[in-house]
Design a protein around this motif. Sequence first.
Motif, PDB file in Angstrom:
ATOM      1  N   TYR A 140      -6.705   4.671  -4.512  1.00  0.00           N
ATOM      2  CA  TYR A 140      -5.951   5.333  -3.439  1.00  0.00           C
ATOM      3  C   TYR A 140      -6.250   6.835  -3.429  1.00  0.00           C
ATOM      4  O   TYR A 140      -5.373   7.661  -3.720  1.00  0.00           O
TER       5      TYR A 140
ATOM      6  N   GLU B 147       0.818  -1.218   0.000  1.00  0.00           N
ATOM      7  CA  GLU B 147       0.000   0.000   0.000  1.00  0.00           C
ATOM      8  C   GLU B 147       0.847   1.261   0.000  1.00  0.00           C
ATOM      9  O   GLU B 147       0.384   2.332  -0.398  1.00  0.00           O
TER      10      GLU B 147
ATOM     11  N   PRO C 193       0.548   3.331  -5.024  1.00  0.00           N
ATOM     12  CA  PRO C 193       0.122   4.549  -5.743  1.00  0.00           C
ATOM     13  C   PRO C 193       1.257   5.125  -6.603  1.00  0.00           C
ATOM     14  O   PRO C 193       1.018   5.560  -7.743  1.00  0.00           O
TER      15      PRO C 193
ATOM     16  N   ALA D  52      -3.983   9.082  -1.270  1.00  0.00           N
ATOM     17  CA  ALA D  52      -2.538   9.053  -1.483  1.00  0.00           C
ATOM     18  C   ALA D  52      -2.046  10.395  -2.013  1.00  0.00           C
ATOM     19  O   ALA D  52      -2.780  11.159  -2.664  1.00  0.00           O
TER      20      ALA D  52
END
Length: 242
Positions: free
Chosen positions: A225, A191, A195, A228
């Motif tokens: 995301y 994670e 992105p 992000a």
Amino acid sequence: MKRIATLFLLAFSVQAHAGLFDDNEARQQLNDLRNAQTQVQKKTDDRLMQLEASNSRAIELVGQIEKLRQEISTLRGQNEVLQFNLDEAAKRQKDLYTDLDARMRAMELAKAESKAAAVVSEQQQLDDIVQLTRSGKHKEAVVGLHKFINENTGSAQLPTAYYWMGVSQTALKSYKGAQTSYQQVLSGNDETHAPDALFGLAVIANAQGDKKSSRRFLLQLIEKYPQAEKAAAAKKALLATD
């Protein structure tokens, strides 16, 4: 005279018979006394034999009791020795477990410290290579990152290594290699760098003139995301392509 003689003979006969009767009676009394004495003696002898038998049995019982006492004393001594040995064995076992536990703890601590040191060393090694990318030394960075990945196949730092290798490969215009590196980041479900990897794929597609794929990667980044940091950059890039 004849009558007198007869009377005299008769008187003598009676007297003789009376004397004879007295002797028989005395003899019978004597026999009775002897028989009574014999019976008393027999009873006395029987009683003495019973007493002797009782005394013999009592002596035998005393001997048996004494033997039992000696056996009990011996068993008590053996039991005390066994108990002592058991206590000593329990103490040695406890000491052994204590020593073993201490050794295991020391080994676990040493292992944890070694692992921590390896992680620190691994992190420092990766940081040094990433610094090459940040400094624009992309060829050296790619070589270093390849080596790091091959030597640390089980490392939790692999997504980071693949991401920065993709960055250096993109800078070197090695787009095919960069795409592979970014896909490795995405396949690891990281994670943190996912992105950035999607944005990197969008940049490569755009550099190759594939606007459609570039837009698809940007939209995927924004959708998956939204919080992000790269999501804001992706939105700006989409506006620029409209």
